[in-house]
Write an enzyme that holds these catalytic residues in place. Sequence first.
Site, PDB file in Angstrom:
ATOM      1  CB  CYS A  75     119.093  29.842   3.675  1.00  0.00           C
ATOM      2  SG  CYS A  75     120.459  30.683   2.860  1.00  0.00           S
ATOM      3  CG  HIS A 133     117.302  26.988   0.957  1.00  0.00           C
ATOM      4  ND1 HIS A 133     117.048  28.198   0.348  1.00  0.00           N
ATOM      5  CD2 HIS A 133     118.624  26.985   1.264  1.00  0.00           C
ATOM      6  CE1 HIS A 133     118.175  28.893   0.300  1.00  0.00           C
ATOM      7  NE2 HIS A 133     119.144  28.181   0.842  1.00  0.00           N
ATOM      8  CG  ASN A 167     121.198  30.113  -1.633  1.00  0.00           C
ATOM      9  OD1 ASN A 167     120.156  30.596  -1.185  1.00  0.00           O
ATOM     10  ND2 ASN A 167     122.065  29.462  -0.872  1.00  0.00           N
TER      11      ASN A 167
END
Length: 323
Positions: free
Chosen positions: A114, A250, A280
């Site tokens: 990520c 993020h 996500n």
Amino acid sequence: MTIRAVVKGVGHFLPERVVPNVEFEKSLDTTDEWIKSRSGIERRHFAAPGENTSHLATKAALAALADAGLTGEDIDAIILATSTPDFTFPSAATMVQDAIGNTKGFAFDVQAVCAGFVFAMANADALIMSGQAKRVLVIGAETFSRIMDWSDRSTCVLFGDGAGAIVLEATDGDGTTADRGILSTDLNSDGRYRDLLYVDGGVATQNTGVLRMEGKEVFRHAVEKLAQTAHTALDKVGLGADDVDWVVPHQANIRIIQSTAKKLGIGMDRVVVTVQDHGNTSAASIPLALSVGKARGQIKTGDLVVTEAIGGGLAWGSVVLRW
Ligand code: UT7
């Protein structure tokens, strides 16, 4: 005079299929209400069969090139942040290179889960600062729907597919924080925490595997480490929270985004939030949010933008740039 890596273009691509939370109620012991209240996610996009990471990445790359008024052949380097490349090798970046008609540059993938896009931006900045490349296409693209355990309600409701890209171009600056472009970067990882978030397959097992996560523990690290890395990157160039126009975090969980903003002393009116629409998307989440933030009219030329991300590894980091 200083060379700066300045954003010349930005773009994104999302697969056509939108999956609202209620769809998971059919197959799992979960509810729209739980997913929304615990993560902030309302829907996500899933790639179609045969639609792979390199395809999403190519479409985002072409959108960023069009925004910059450039073609594939104008690019010296392509860096693709992904943990879900089409194949073990070659890199998905070389597939994008071919698809956008680039033959003179070089292309490679960056794998920091990520945090991948932050790591890719820092690499692109280093290539530009060292004179090895003048124009770098930086892409974040993922098809996390391919590595989900659909029986694990604590993970499969959280992730989505998508891609975003920026074009960075070497530009003369005067060496102050008034310059446009990347002003500072901060990268970190700590492999002692690799078991908190991982995929249980790969070359070692000869299958792709599925994502496993200790959500609560990752959450705890995220809240602590994200504010820390953003502070560090800002400190490096003598900037503080008051100087920041936009935090582009993020997009994993709205509660992490809110806690980090609070720790940084930055109101949510200065945070770009897309988690409700994308879920996500791992390395794609920051470039997606940059592109959507610009399209919404939030991020404008000259704005000070702080990006921060954490993911498997653990790996985390931050990039401060003037848009
Ligand atoms: O992108 C990389 C970084 N990743 C992240 O940042 C993710 C970090 N973690 C998180 O976002 C959160 O920890 C989650 C959203 C994954 C989970 O939220 P939480 O508030 O930490 O919930 P929890 O894991 O403590 O679970 C609470 C309860 C549990 O039930 P019991 O044990 O209290 O009876 C879970 O089994 O919620 C249950 N649960 C669910 N219930 C309904 C877990 N998933 C679900 C679900 N629907 N989908």
